[in-house]
Design a protein around this motif. Structure first.
Motif, PDB file in Angstrom:
ATOM      1  N   ILE A  64       0.866  -1.184   0.000  1.00 17.03           N
ATOM      2  CA  ILE A  64       0.000   0.000   0.000  1.00 17.03           C
ATOM      3  C   ILE A  64       0.898   1.227   0.000  1.00 17.03           C
ATOM      4  O   ILE A  64       1.568   1.542   0.987  1.00 17.03           O
ATOM      5  CB  ILE A  64      -0.920   0.018   1.237  1.00 17.03           C
ATOM      6  CG1 ILE A  64      -1.763  -1.259   1.308  1.00 17.03           C
ATOM      7  CG2 ILE A  64      -1.824   1.247   1.202  1.00 17.03           C
ATOM      8  CD1 ILE A  64      -2.587  -1.381   2.582  1.00 17.03           C
ATOM      9  N   HIS A  70      -9.324   0.385  -4.465  1.00 15.92           N
ATOM     10  CA  HIS A  70      -8.899  -1.006  -4.338  1.00 15.92           C
ATOM     11  C   HIS A  70      -9.890  -1.815  -3.508  1.00 15.92           C
ATOM     12  O   HIS A  70     -10.334  -1.384  -2.442  1.00 15.92           O
ATOM     13  CB  HIS A  70      -7.520  -1.067  -3.679  1.00 15.92           C
ATOM     14  CG  HIS A  70      -6.993  -2.459  -3.520  1.00 15.92           C
ATOM     15  ND1 HIS A  70      -6.446  -3.172  -4.567  1.00 15.92           N
ATOM     16  CD2 HIS A  70      -6.930  -3.273  -2.435  1.00 15.92           C
ATOM     17  CE1 HIS A  70      -6.063  -4.364  -4.132  1.00 15.92           C
ATOM     18  NE2 HIS A  70      -6.339  -4.453  -2.845  1.00 15.92           N
ATOM     19  N   VAL A 101     -10.305  -5.024  -1.246  1.00 13.89           N
ATOM     20  CA  VAL A 101      -9.454  -5.897  -0.447  1.00 13.89           C
ATOM     21  C   VAL A 101      -9.591  -7.344  -0.893  1.00 13.89           C
ATOM     22  O   VAL A 101     -10.703  -7.849  -1.093  1.00 13.89           O
ATOM     23  CB  VAL A 101      -9.798  -5.756   1.049  1.00 13.89           C
ATOM     24  CG1 VAL A 101      -9.112  -6.845   1.870  1.00 13.89           C
ATOM     25  CG2 VAL A 101      -9.394  -4.387   1.548  1.00 13.89           C
ATOM     26  N   TYR A 151      -1.167  -7.607   3.052  1.00 14.30           N
ATOM     27  CA  TYR A 151      -0.791  -6.248   2.702  1.00 14.30           C
ATOM     28  C   TYR A 151       0.356  -5.784   3.605  1.00 14.30           C
ATOM     29  O   TYR A 151       0.529  -6.276   4.719  1.00 14.30           O
ATOM     30  CB  TYR A 151      -1.992  -5.304   2.853  1.00 14.30           C
ATOM     31  CG  TYR A 151      -3.088  -5.572   1.855  1.00 14.30           C
ATOM     32  CD1 TYR A 151      -3.166  -4.857   0.660  1.00 14.30           C
ATOM     33  CD2 TYR A 151      -4.045  -6.563   2.090  1.00 14.30           C
ATOM     34  CE1 TYR A 151      -4.173  -5.116  -0.264  1.00 14.30           C
ATOM     35  CE2 TYR A 151      -5.051  -6.830   1.175  1.00 14.30           C
ATOM     36  CZ  TYR A 151      -5.107  -6.095  -0.003  1.00 14.30           C
ATOM     37  OH  TYR A 151      -6.099  -6.364  -0.918  1.00 14.30           O
ATOM     38  N   THR A 209      -4.679   2.472   6.690  1.00 14.21           N
ATOM     39  CA  THR A 209      -4.537   1.113   7.222  1.00 14.21           C
ATOM     40  C   THR A 209      -5.820   0.665   7.901  1.00 14.21           C
ATOM     41  O   THR A 209      -6.270  -0.470   7.718  1.00 14.21           O
ATOM     42  CB  THR A 209      -3.368   1.047   8.218  1.00 14.21           C
ATOM     43  OG1 THR A 209      -2.163   1.447   7.558  1.00 14.21           O
ATOM     44  CG2 THR A 209      -3.195  -0.360   8.761  1.00 14.21           C
ATOM     45  N   ARG A 216      -8.835   1.613   7.318  1.00 11.55           N
ATOM     46  CA  ARG A 216      -9.879   1.330   6.319  1.00 11.55           C
ATOM     47  C   ARG A 216      -9.706  -0.065   5.729  1.00 11.55           C
ATOM     48  O   ARG A 216     -10.686  -0.777   5.496  1.00 11.55           O
ATOM     49  CB  ARG A 216      -9.827   2.392   5.212  1.00 11.55           C
ATOM     50  CG  ARG A 216     -10.854   2.193   4.110  1.00 11.55           C
ATOM     51  CD  ARG A 216     -11.108   3.483   3.371  1.00 11.55           C
ATOM     52  NE  ARG A 216      -9.926   4.023   2.729  1.00 11.55           N
ATOM     53  CZ  ARG A 216      -9.481   3.608   1.528  1.00 11.55           C
ATOM     54  NH1 ARG A 216     -10.116   2.636   0.898  1.00 11.55           N
ATOM     55  NH2 ARG A 216      -8.419   4.158   0.991  1.00 11.55           N
ATOM     56  N   PHE A 217      -8.454  -0.470   5.520  1.00 13.99           N
ATOM     57  CA  PHE A 217      -8.194  -1.809   4.998  1.00 13.99           C
ATOM     58  C   PHE A 217      -8.521  -2.871   6.043  1.00 13.99           C
ATOM     59  O   PHE A 217      -9.056  -3.939   5.711  1.00 13.99           O
ATOM     60  CB  PHE A 217      -6.734  -1.925   4.543  1.00 13.99           C
ATOM     61  CG  PHE A 217      -6.511  -1.462   3.135  1.00 13.99           C
ATOM     62  CD1 PHE A 217      -6.263  -2.383   2.118  1.00 13.99           C
ATOM     63  CD2 PHE A 217      -6.562  -0.119   2.813  1.00 13.99           C
ATOM     64  CE1 PHE A 217      -6.071  -1.961   0.808  1.00 13.99           C
ATOM     65  CE2 PHE A 217      -6.370   0.316   1.511  1.00 13.99           C
ATOM     66  CZ  PHE A 217      -6.130  -0.608   0.505  1.00 13.99           C
ATOM     67  N   ALA A 253      -8.801  -6.854   5.514  1.00 18.04           N
ATOM     68  CA  ALA A 253      -7.430  -7.123   5.062  1.00 18.04           C
ATOM     69  C   ALA A 253      -6.596  -7.740   6.179  1.00 18.04           C
ATOM     70  O   ALA A 253      -6.783  -7.441   7.356  1.00 18.04           O
ATOM     71  CB  ALA A 253      -6.774  -5.834   4.578  1.00 18.04           C
TER      72      ALA A 253
END
Length: 219
Positions: A7, A60, A62, A68, A82, A84-85, A90
């Protein structure tokens, strides 16, 4: 073999790309770099990544079959992106460079990166999503929270306690037992001799000059 997406596509991400390639080359890890995502494609174009550009971070989706790794140095964006992922499901790679020394009693949290020639002493605790840059030395019994960025050559003496979201500039250091709160900026070369609270910037210029005068040996 683990598949990993970086990322971020700038200089910090390029360093991670190099670290992973080296670890694969010496046989310490087997990581397949799937690609890089960044909202600025031009950042990716400046470096020679070993994997393709996969598009924007913001668009993007996930993937559940990859891990990641965070290649964003700017703390303003590092934690929110981070998170949000994480919320999207993720999973993140924790990476330790083969040249680092990590004590058996040290603990390293999810998503943190331990760069080349780092020293993690006995009973050190590194939280999640920290970047411990090249040649950092983390003394015994030091505890570091989450989302901190330590620039190269940072040195924490034993018993240092650090909160979350702090930036430590190159060659900064602590004396033993120092406590640092959250979201601080410790500028390059600063030696912390006093505790630091929250949301502070530590910078000062030396105003004193000490001159040693040798005494004459003549009677």
């Amino acid at each position: 073999m683990s598949s990993v997406i970086i990322i971020g596509g700038g200089g910090h991400a390029a360093e991670l790309d190099e670290y992973i390639r080296y670890a694969n080359r010496v046989g310490v890890s087997k990581i397949q770099l799937t690609g890089v995502i960044d909202d600025n494609p031009k950042a990716y174009d400046q470096y020679h990544f070993d994997c393709p550009f996969l598009g924007n971070i913001s668009e993007h989706e996930v993937q559940n079959d990859v891990q990641y790794i965070v290649g964003i140095a700017n703390l303003k964006y590092r934690a929110p992106i981070t998170q949000r992922f994480i919320d999207a499901g993720a999973t993140f790679l924790t990476f330790v460079h083969p040249s680092a020394y990590v004590a058996e009693s040290a603990i390293i949290g999810t998503g943190s990166v331990i760069a080349p020639n780092v020293n993690l002493g006995p009973m050190t605790t590194i939280g999640a999503f920290n970047m411990i840059n090249a040649r950092c030395s983390i003394g015994h019994d030091t505890k570091i929270g989450n989302f901190n960025f330590l620039s190269p050559n940072v040195c924490f003496s034993g018993g240092t306690q650090v909160g979350d979201g702090n930036l430590f500039g190159i060659n900064s250091a602590t004396i033993p037992g120092i406590k640092v709160g959250n979201r601080n900026k410790i500028m390059a070369g600063m030696i912390l001799e006093k505790n630091v609270g929250d949301d502070e910037t530590v910078f000062y210029r030396y105003k004193e000059k000490i001159i040693a005068v040798l005494k004459s040996t003549k009677g």
